[in-house]
Write an enzyme that holds these catalytic residues in place. Structure first.
Site, PDB file in Angstrom:
ATOM      1  N   SER A   1      15.759 -20.632  90.415  1.00 37.45           N
ATOM      2  CA  SER A   1      15.850 -22.077  90.193  1.00 37.45           C
ATOM      3  C   SER A   1      14.528 -22.813  90.322  1.00 37.45           C
ATOM      4  O   SER A   1      14.339 -23.846  89.699  1.00 37.45           O
ATOM      5  CB  SER A   1      16.879 -22.676  91.143  1.00 37.45           C
ATOM      6  OG  SER A   1      16.575 -22.344  92.481  1.00 37.45           O
TER       7      SER A   1
ATOM      8  N   HIS B   1      22.367 -21.437  87.728  1.00 39.53           N
ATOM      9  CA  HIS B   1      21.552 -22.145  86.737  1.00 39.53           C
ATOM     10  C   HIS B   1      21.708 -21.545  85.345  1.00 39.53           C
ATOM     11  O   HIS B   1      20.786 -21.617  84.538  1.00 39.53           O
ATOM     12  CB  HIS B   1      20.077 -22.150  87.154  1.00 39.53           C
ATOM     13  CG  HIS B   1      19.775 -23.173  88.199  1.00 39.53           C
ATOM     14  ND1 HIS B   1      19.549 -24.504  87.904  1.00 39.53           N
ATOM     15  CD2 HIS B   1      19.704 -23.066  89.540  1.00 39.53           C
ATOM     16  CE1 HIS B   1      19.320 -25.166  89.022  1.00 39.53           C
ATOM     17  NE2 HIS B   1      19.413 -24.320  90.041  1.00 39.53           N
TER      18      HIS B   1
ATOM     19  N   LYS C   1      26.911 -27.851  88.585  1.00 49.38           N
ATOM     20  CA  LYS C   1      25.758 -27.997  87.688  1.00 49.38           C
ATOM     21  C   LYS C   1      26.268 -28.204  86.262  1.00 49.38           C
ATOM     22  O   LYS C   1      26.803 -29.257  85.954  1.00 49.38           O
ATOM     23  CB  LYS C   1      24.820 -26.795  87.854  1.00 49.38           C
ATOM     24  CG  LYS C   1      24.118 -26.862  89.224  1.00 49.38           C
ATOM     25  CD  LYS C   1      23.148 -25.751  89.515  1.00 49.38           C
ATOM     26  CE  LYS C   1      22.430 -26.047  90.829  1.00 49.38           C
ATOM     27  NZ  LYS C   1      22.499 -24.953  91.804  1.00 49.38           N
TER      28      LYS C   1
HETATM   29  C1  LIG Z   1      22.719 -24.789  93.240  1.00 50.55           C
HETATM   30  C2  LIG Z   1      22.705 -23.375  93.657  1.00 50.55           C
HETATM   31  C3  LIG Z   1      23.582 -22.905  94.643  1.00 50.55           C
HETATM   32  C4  LIG Z   1      24.481 -23.830  95.404  1.00 50.55           C
HETATM   33  O1  LIG Z   1      25.505 -24.306  94.603  1.00 50.55           O
HETATM   34  P1  LIG Z   1      26.452 -25.480  95.165  1.00 50.55           P
HETATM   35  O2  LIG Z   1      27.698 -25.329  94.399  1.00 50.55           O
HETATM   36  O3  LIG Z   1      25.726 -26.756  94.923  1.00 50.55           O
HETATM   37  O4  LIG Z   1      26.613 -25.229  96.629  1.00 50.55           O
HETATM   38  C5  LIG Z   1      23.604 -21.550  94.918  1.00 50.55           C
HETATM   39  N1  LIG Z   1      22.771 -20.695  94.269  1.00 50.55           N
HETATM   40  C6  LIG Z   1      21.898 -21.117  93.339  1.00 50.55           C
HETATM   41  C7  LIG Z   1      21.005 -20.139  92.649  1.00 50.55           C
HETATM   42  C8  LIG Z   1      21.823 -22.468  93.009  1.00 50.55           C
HETATM   43  O5  LIG Z   1      20.947 -22.893  92.115  1.00 50.55           O
END
Ligand SMILES: *Cc1c(COP(=O)(O)O)cnc(C)c1O
Length: 396
Positions: A184, A212, A243
């Site tokens: 990310s 992502h 996301k």
């Molecule tokens: C955003 C993200 C998370 C966390 O996700 P949430 O649903 O917001 O807790 C976990 N792993 C990665 C790689 C992320 O980018």
């Protein structure tokens, strides 16, 4: 005792501030989108994880309303007591079908999914081999399990093989390789076919965190396993509803049936935390349905990504290479990242500076993210603003 702890905390906060590392939250007065309002000013938003622009999609909002009307506001229960409605199972089955897995299990967040997965599956006789740039939630999840830990340098297949050999030398019973699908902070993609080949050679399973990627990368948004051609060689996929898939909240694990069945019995964030709210479940189901058929949005996202990359490169900025909609603009130190974000804010572009501890010291950056909610004019506007701010700060 109480006084000295408060004094120590106050001193820590002063250190964070003096180092230019304090994160400040700006308050948005509109829905999440490509253009948002802050303090009465309209801004172009380049830092949401809203890749397909579904966060304020009218059909997603309507589906959430229907969930509210039909299924109520909250469940007031964990899943196994009285917190499972038909819609919870529908969402799990839709996610599993989309990712080509037997079943899926949903959590309040992917942070919880990653915190839940390792401890019930692996014991002290087992090994987890984890990429060094994996998300904090994977790192924490690994810490919660008793399995032996091995770490390989980011996307380094020689090091992964060395760590698999080290696990073999210790006679570890089961081995699980864990990696982000898209890293990310850098926007780079894990070499999944090579990882799967090594997993097969050393008898390991592969888990990919595709937060992502799910929804916007790969055919129909099936993520990095599809995009890289690794396909069903990836055993376990974790992901988020926070996301691309509407951006509300919630996480999931999609995997072979016995894994999902055991997690339902043993995963602590599942057993001891509330069920997802009906509005989020019905809204996310609709978001997934829209994402699957949104080749137009994925094409637009790709177009804007290439356009913004080309514009910033021509202006003289230093970017990290990559093909994802994450475009990191490298600036060096934390105060410079803060200053560039501040200058861009003044010019009407909403971005955030990323610096230690989120990225290593000296690798501070503005992480920009493209979205199908943006359009060509927004990107032109943003390239102009970056160019102006970069010149003001003598970055370009
Ligand atoms: C955003 C993200 C998370 C966390 O996700 P949430 O649903 O917001 O807790 C976990 N792993 C990665 C790689 C992320 O980018």
């Amino acid at each position: 005792m109480k006084q000295t702890l408060i004094a120590q905390i106050t001193a820590t906060l002063a250190e964070i501030e003096a180092a230019g590392l304090t994160k400040r939250e700006r308050q948005i007065t509109t829905a999440q989108s490509g253009r948002i309002a802050v303090g009465g000013r309209r801004m172009v938003n380049l830092c949401a994880n809203n890749y397909l622009g579904l966060a304020d999609h009218p059909e997603v909002i309507a589906a959430a309303h229907r969930g509210l009307d039909e299924f109520g506001f909250g469940m007031a229960s964990v899943r196994f007591i009285c917190g499972t409605q038909t819609i919870h199972r529908s969402l799990e089955q839709a996610i599993a079908a989309h990712l080509g897995k037997d079943d899926a299990i949903i959590f309040a967040a992917c942070f919880d999914a990653n915190g839940a997965i390792f401890e019930p599956l692996l014991g002290e006789e087992d090994a987890i081999i984890s990429d060094s740039l994996n998300h904090a939630s994977i790192i924490d999840g690994v810490r919660l399990s008793k399995a032996q830990r091995f770490r390989f340098a980011n996307r380094d297949m020689n090091d992964l093989e060395a760590q698999l050999k080290a696990a073999e030398a210790k006679n570890c019973r089961h081995r699980l390789i864990a990696t982000d699908g898209v890293f990310s902070m850098d926007g780079t993609i894990a070499p999944l076919p090579q990882i799967c080949a090594l997993a097969e050679k050393y008898g390991a399973m592969v888990m990919v965190d595709d937060c992502h990627a799910t929804g916007h990368l790969g055919a129909q948004g099936r993520g990095t396993a599809d995009l890289t051609g690794a396909g069903s060689r990836v055993d376990i996929i974790t992901g988020t509803l926070g996301k691309t898939l509407g951006g509300a909240m919630g996480g999931f694990i999609a995997a072979p049936q016995p894994i999902i069945d055991l997690l339902r019995q043993r995963a602590r964030p599942y057993l001891f935390s509330n069920s997802l709210a009906p509005t989020i479940v019905t809204g996310s189901l609709k978001a997934l349905e829209i994402a699957i058929k949104s080749d137009d949005r994925r094409a637009k996202l790709g177009h804007l990504t290439r356009k913004f990359r080309a514009g910033l490169t021509a202006a003289g900025f230093s970017l990290l290479e990559g093909e994802t909609p994450i475009i990191p603009v490298m600036v060096g130190d934390a105060p410079m990242a803060q200053n560039l974000a501040l200058e861009l804010d003044r010019l009407g572009v909403f971005v955030a500076g990323f610096f230690y501890p989120v990225v290593p010291h000296g690798k501070a950056r503005i992480r920009t993210q493209m979205s199908a909610a943006l359009n060509d004019e927004d990107i032109d506007f943003a390239i102009d603003a970056f160019t102006q701010a970069g010149k003001t700060l003598k970055l370009i």
